[in-house]
Enzyme design. Structure first.
Site, mmCIF file in Angstrom:
data_model
loop_
_atom_site.group_PDB
_atom_site.id
_atom_site.type_symbol
_atom_site.label_atom_id
_atom_site.label_comp_id
_atom_site.label_asym_id
_atom_site.label_seq_id
_atom_site.Cartn_x
_atom_site.Cartn_y
_atom_site.Cartn_z
ATOM 1 N N LYS A 32 0.562 -1.279 0.141
ATOM 2 C CA LYS A 32 0.026 0.076 0.077
ATOM 3 C C LYS A 32 0.792 1.254 -0.078
ATOM 4 O O LYS A 32 0.697 2.392 -0.879
ATOM 5 C CB LYS A 32 -0.839 -0.131 1.234
ATOM 6 N N THR A 33 2.080 1.265 0.779
ATOM 7 C CA THR A 33 2.775 2.350 0.723
ATOM 8 C C THR A 33 3.695 2.564 -0.464
ATOM 9 O O THR A 33 3.635 3.793 -0.984
ATOM 10 C CB THR A 33 4.071 2.186 2.010
ATOM 11 N N ASP A 39 -0.881 6.191 6.937
ATOM 12 C CA ASP A 39 -0.953 4.749 7.210
ATOM 13 C C ASP A 39 -1.515 4.620 8.491
ATOM 14 O O ASP A 39 -1.843 5.303 9.270
ATOM 15 C CB ASP A 39 0.651 4.052 7.244
ATOM 16 N N THR A 50 -5.592 -1.821 7.449
ATOM 17 C CA THR A 50 -5.856 -3.063 7.420
ATOM 18 C C THR A 50 -7.312 -3.498 7.908
ATOM 19 O O THR A 50 -7.704 -4.800 7.785
ATOM 20 C CB THR A 50 -4.686 -3.972 8.213
ATOM 21 N N ARG A 108 5.702 -8.403 0.407
ATOM 22 C CA ARG A 108 6.810 -8.100 1.503
ATOM 23 C C ARG A 108 7.319 -9.268 1.846
ATOM 24 O O ARG A 108 8.551 -9.364 2.336
ATOM 25 C CB ARG A 108 5.907 -7.478 2.733
#
Length: 337
Positions: free
Chosen positions: A76-77, A121, A170, A229
């Site tokens: 997402k980042t 975030d 999330t 990730r």
């Protein structure tokens, strides 16, 4: 019980949440795609963003606010950085827990330039009193500020430059309805399939000057739990073993490497196995409440519910029943090996 129960959760290689080593500038920045065309996977989201960005450039305006939600570790980042690059503007990053007071958010918003992207975030952890400031900021690009005190207090509207809020969470259900309704773009990031992960690993291996055969790419992809990730984290480990002259193209040696970091043939690590072992051996295949299971394992309920259980549910090793958690026959057969 096997030896996996001796480990503790902070060292998990396959946790999708960000770890300190994931923030390494020398590693993360090299692997992070910079353009939308280099971003692998999430094809529907990419297509939507292509159209939105192209439209905004033609109309000479800021991008509509975007809310990304989905499991941790799905970039997402990264995609927020790509949006800023594609819009030829700056990205300002922060997180919900870091914004403690209304003045913190006012300071951030007032320093944004035209078309800037503000990425926040963990937005579900933003304080309610801070959240209220965003309502007018998102819709009208103004902030209501109280000036003075007591009977002399009055509301003053401070104008803002046009900007784009990009939020990541999330837990979409944890956001208030008024806040969710102010987003025109609510986009869900899904887990990646093995084909996309293998392509990501191949691209990143080349950036690390590492030549991996197709079989090795697929082994790493299958053990990544459909999460980029984790794939990058495993790639870094394989790179380290290759640096000390291990033949990572040999499947047997590769399996030994994964055994060294406590990942078995079905991609479970020690905490996953400890969870299954506790259900089977301590509670004899009975339904168990989460708080009881948490005490027996020695982990927080939130860790088990948000980090361990989602993957075990997806592969059908546990069930959530009205009477509690239960291990399935597939889960029992795996740990008995």
């Amino acid at each position: 019980m096997i030896e996996s129960s001796k480990k503790t959760s902070p060292d998990r290689i396959v946790t999708p949440t960000e770890k300190k080593e994931d923030k390494s500038q020398n590693f993360t920045n090299i692997l992070r795609p910079l353009k939308l065309e280099d971003y692998v996977g999430q094809e529907l989201i990419k297509k939507h963003l292509w159209v939105s960005i192209a439209s905004c450039k033609i109309r000479n305006c800021s991008l509509d606010h975007i809310l990304f939600y989905g499991p941790p570790g799905l970039w997402k980042t990264t995609i927020s950085n790509i949006i800023a690059t594609e819009m030829w503007t700056n990205l300002r990053s922060t997180s919900g827990p870091a914004i403690e007071k209304q003045s913190d958010l006012v300071s951030i918003l007032s320093n944004l330039e035209e078309w800037d992207i503000l990425f926040i975030d963990e937005i579900h952890r933003l304080r309610p009193q801070v959240e209220e400031i965003l309502y007018t900021a998102m819709e009208d690009f103004v902030i209501d500020i109280m000036v003075g005190s007591w009977t002399w207090a009055q509301s003053v509207k401070m104008p803002l430059k046009q900007f784009t809020l990009v939020w990541a969470t999330t837990r979409l259900s944890a956001l208030s309805s008024p806040l969710r309704d102010r987003f025109w773009n609510v986009l869900k990031l899904d887990f990646y399939d093995d084909n996309d992960l293998a392509l990501i690993i191949d691209n990143n291996a080349k950036k690390l000057e590492l030549d991996l055969p197709e079989k090795t790419l697929w082994v790493i992809a299958r053990k990544s739990r459909w999460t980029p990730r984790i794939a990058n984290r495993l790639l870094k480990i394989v790179r380290d073993y290759a640096t000390i002259w291990k033949d990572v193209s040999d499947e047997k040696i590769l399996e030994e490497i994964f055994k060294d970091i406590w990942i078995d043939e079905l991609w479970l690590d020690y905490l996953d196995r400890k969870y299954l072992e506790t259900l089977h051996y301590k509670f004899n295949w009975k339904a168990v409440w989460l708080n009881t299971l948490s005490s027996a394992i020695g982990e927080e309920e939130a860790t088990l519910e948000d980090v361990v259980e989602p993957y075990l549910l997806q592969i059908g090793f546990i069930e959530r029943t009205p009477r509690g958690r239960m291990i399935t026959l597939s889960g029992i057969n795996h740990i008995r090996k």
